[in-house]
Design an enzyme around this catalytic site. Structure first.
Site, PDB file in Angstrom:
ATOM      1  N   GLU A 264       0.853  -1.188   0.000  1.00 37.93           N
ATOM      2  CA  GLU A 264       0.000   0.000   0.000  1.00 37.93           C
ATOM      3  C   GLU A 264       0.889   1.239   0.000  1.00 37.93           C
ATOM      4  OE1 GLU A 264      -2.930  -0.035   3.145  1.00 37.93           O
ATOM      5  OE2 GLU A 264      -3.633  -2.025   2.581  1.00 37.93           O
ATOM      6  N   HIS A 288      -8.097   1.214   1.643  1.00 40.91           N
ATOM      7  CA  HIS A 288      -7.955   0.974   3.091  1.00 40.91           C
ATOM      8  C   HIS A 288      -8.826   1.952   3.893  1.00 40.91           C
ATOM      9  CE1 HIS A 288      -5.013  -0.824   6.263  1.00 40.91           C
ATOM     10  NE2 HIS A 288      -6.198  -0.567   6.804  1.00 40.91           N
TER      11      HIS A 288
HETATM   12  P1  NAD Z   1      -9.850  -9.485  16.660  1.00 46.42           P
HETATM   13  O1  NAD Z   1      -8.534  -9.685  17.313  1.00 46.42           O
HETATM   14  O2  NAD Z   1     -11.012  -9.067  17.485  1.00 46.42           O
HETATM   15  O3  NAD Z   1     -10.253 -10.824  15.878  1.00 46.42           O
HETATM   16  C1  NAD Z   1      -9.370 -11.552  15.091  1.00 46.42           C
HETATM   17  C2  NAD Z   1      -9.810 -13.016  15.131  1.00 46.42           C
HETATM   18  O4  NAD Z   1      -9.026 -13.751  14.191  1.00 46.42           O
HETATM   19  C3  NAD Z   1      -9.608 -13.682  16.509  1.00 46.42           C
HETATM   20  O5  NAD Z   1     -10.803 -14.281  16.960  1.00 46.42           O
HETATM   21  C4  NAD Z   1      -8.513 -14.710  16.240  1.00 46.42           C
HETATM   22  O6  NAD Z   1      -8.610 -15.866  17.035  1.00 46.42           O
HETATM   23  C5  NAD Z   1      -8.755 -15.020  14.776  1.00 46.42           C
HETATM   24  N1  NAD Z   1      -7.624 -15.636  14.097  1.00 46.42           N
HETATM   25  C6  NAD Z   1      -6.299 -15.411  14.277  1.00 46.42           C
HETATM   26  N2  NAD Z   1      -5.588 -16.183  13.439  1.00 46.42           N
HETATM   27  C7  NAD Z   1      -6.479 -16.903  12.718  1.00 46.42           C
HETATM   28  C8  NAD Z   1      -6.345 -17.874  11.689  1.00 46.42           C
HETATM   29  N3  NAD Z   1      -5.158 -18.249  11.223  1.00 46.42           N
HETATM   30  N4  NAD Z   1      -7.473 -18.408  11.182  1.00 46.42           N
HETATM   31  C9  NAD Z   1      -8.694 -18.042  11.661  1.00 46.42           C
HETATM   32  N5  NAD Z   1      -8.881 -17.134  12.639  1.00 46.42           N
HETATM   33  C10 NAD Z   1      -7.779 -16.570  13.147  1.00 46.42           C
HETATM   34  O7  NAD Z   1      -9.573  -8.436  15.482  1.00 46.42           O
HETATM   35  P2  NAD Z   1     -10.637  -7.500  14.755  1.00 46.42           P
HETATM   36  O8  NAD Z   1     -10.792  -6.242  15.537  1.00 46.42           O
HETATM   37  O9  NAD Z   1     -11.837  -8.281  14.415  1.00 46.42           O
HETATM   38  O10 NAD Z   1      -9.814  -7.112  13.443  1.00 46.42           O
HETATM   39  C11 NAD Z   1      -9.562  -8.076  12.442  1.00 46.42           C
HETATM   40  C12 NAD Z   1      -8.610  -7.535  11.377  1.00 46.42           C
HETATM   41  O11 NAD Z   1      -9.162  -6.375  10.769  1.00 46.42           O
HETATM   42  C13 NAD Z   1      -7.232  -7.110  11.876  1.00 46.42           C
HETATM   43  O12 NAD Z   1      -6.270  -7.599  10.959  1.00 46.42           O
HETATM   44  C14 NAD Z   1      -7.220  -5.636  11.763  1.00 46.42           C
HETATM   45  O13 NAD Z   1      -5.920  -5.165  11.533  1.00 46.42           O
HETATM   46  C15 NAD Z   1      -8.120  -5.444  10.552  1.00 46.42           C
HETATM   47  N6  NAD Z   1      -8.709  -4.098  10.474  1.00 46.42           N
HETATM   48  C16 NAD Z   1      -8.748  -3.493   9.246  1.00 46.42           C
HETATM   49  C17 NAD Z   1      -9.323  -2.234   9.143  1.00 46.42           C
HETATM   50  C18 NAD Z   1      -9.401  -1.532   7.811  1.00 46.42           C
HETATM   51  O14 NAD Z   1      -9.304  -0.314   7.786  1.00 46.42           O
HETATM   52  N7  NAD Z   1      -9.606  -2.230   6.722  1.00 46.42           N
HETATM   53  C19 NAD Z   1      -9.825  -1.591  10.283  1.00 46.42           C
HETATM   54  C20 NAD Z   1      -9.791  -2.253  11.499  1.00 46.42           C
HETATM   55  C21 NAD Z   1      -9.228  -3.523  11.590  1.00 46.42           C
END
Ligand code: NAD
Length: 316
Positions: A264, A288
């Protein structure tokens, strides 16, 4: 800890954060355009450093952060902070996981509907003077199977929203998904391969770690149905983009919507990184913007302000 702490805010954040911290007696330097070099020069003067997405807090900066006790990210992912270096120096790192849940989940709904009805293409064709009604035979989300990989904050929120659209939810997580939640949304728990081979839409909500890097590769893509759509709003690096490009070009899957990319541009840039992937007709992409809503930014700013004050009061 006293409230008489000095705070450096390095990125643009909702003004409420600054207001709350100042009202509580903290001395805030708001420098949303500060450069990496300037951070290295100044960081030694601050007790608390706050960033959003633009600033990367590196080991070199942390080595110079002689007074710093706390680094806060007004967002979810911590991949722009060298958390190992911070922890090694006894600096606590906090984030605002609650801020983006709804914003990202709503974006996924928008992307799914855009894929299902080709809304971006319809708009583009009309701007070019066309009326492409004949070509635009879409599908409905109602009754389709949505596979959610990662049932954390965002995955759960998405499941609730999708349930309201009458979608069937299949879920996979590496940790147990609570039974009361599966009952609430009628979620069927499964392994990742079954999810990939049975879902019509597959949305990823996992953090970027060593085990999720290129989680979606050629082998995993080959398990998806030819009619299935992939949506990624988590982190670009969880998908092997070269393999995705191939699968989309060969129509091995129906399409993809990507809010995040393997490479990015710097968050302050307004120029895309050129890519064959985003030019494909069966790809929709956004820059993003998952957490980029007014509500999410205000919520994240409030959460971080509250956490900082609680920490200084010794409550958490
Ligand atoms: P979270 O920590 O609440 O949930 C993540 C989940 O993924 C957890 O339950 C964990 O056990 C699970 N996990 C980890 N490894 C795994 C695997 N290999 N297979 C299956 N499940 C797995 O996080 P969240 O707040 O739900 O955020 C999720 C993602 O979204 C993060 O990567 C975060 O960086 C991204 N995000 C992106 C944006 C954006 O602007 N696009 C904004 C916020 C968050």
């Amino acid at each position: 800890m006293s409230m008489n702490q000095s705070v450096l805010i390095c990125d643009q954040v909702a003004p409420i954060l600054n207001d709350i911290l100042q009202k509580n007696g903290l001395k805030v330097s708001y420098e949303p355009e500060i450069t990496a070099e300037q951070i290295k020069e100044k960081i030694g003067n601050f007790d608390i450093v706050i960033v959003r997405s633009r600033t990367k807090i590196t080991k070199e900066m942390i080595d110079k952060a002689l007074k710093c006790k706390l680094i806060a990210r007004v967002g979810v992912g911590l991949d722009n902070i060298d958390t190992d270096a911070a922890t090694a120096k006894g600096i606590r790192v906090i984030n605002a996981v609650e801020g983006a849940m709804n914003a990202v989940a709503e974006l996924v709904l928008g992307l799914m509907l855009s894929l299902a009805r080709e809304i971006p293409r319809a708009d583009r064709k009309i701007r070019e003077g066309g009326w492409p009604k004949k070509d635009l035979m879409g599908i409905e989300l109602s009754g389709k199977y949505l596979g959610i990989v990662g049932l954390g904050n965002i995955g759960k929120k998405l499941a609730r929203h999708a349930r309201a659209l009458n979608m069937n939810i299949i879920g996979y997580d590496v940790i147990p998904i609570p039974d009361d939640f599966t009952r609430e949304v009628g979620l069927v728990k499964t392994d990742i391969d079954t999810l990939l081979s049975s879902a019509d839409f597959i949305s990823f909500h996992v953090p970027l770690t060593e085990s999720t890097y290129h989680l979606v590769n050629k082998e995993k893509l080959s398990k998806m149905k030819k009619t299935a759509y992939l949506i990624n709003t988590s982190r670009g690096e969880i998908i092997d983009e070269a393999a995705l490009l191939q699968a989309l070009k060969e129509r091995k899957i129906a399409g993809a919507a990507l809010d995040v990319r393997e490479k990015e541009p710097d968050p302050s840039s307004d120029t895309a990184v050129g890519s064959e992937l985003t030019q494909l007709p069966n790809v929709i992409s956004t820059p993003h913007i998952g957490a980029q809503t007014k509500e999410a930014q205000v919520l994240a700013a409030n959460v971080i302000a509250e956490k900082i004050i609680m920490i200084l009061r010794g409550v958490i």
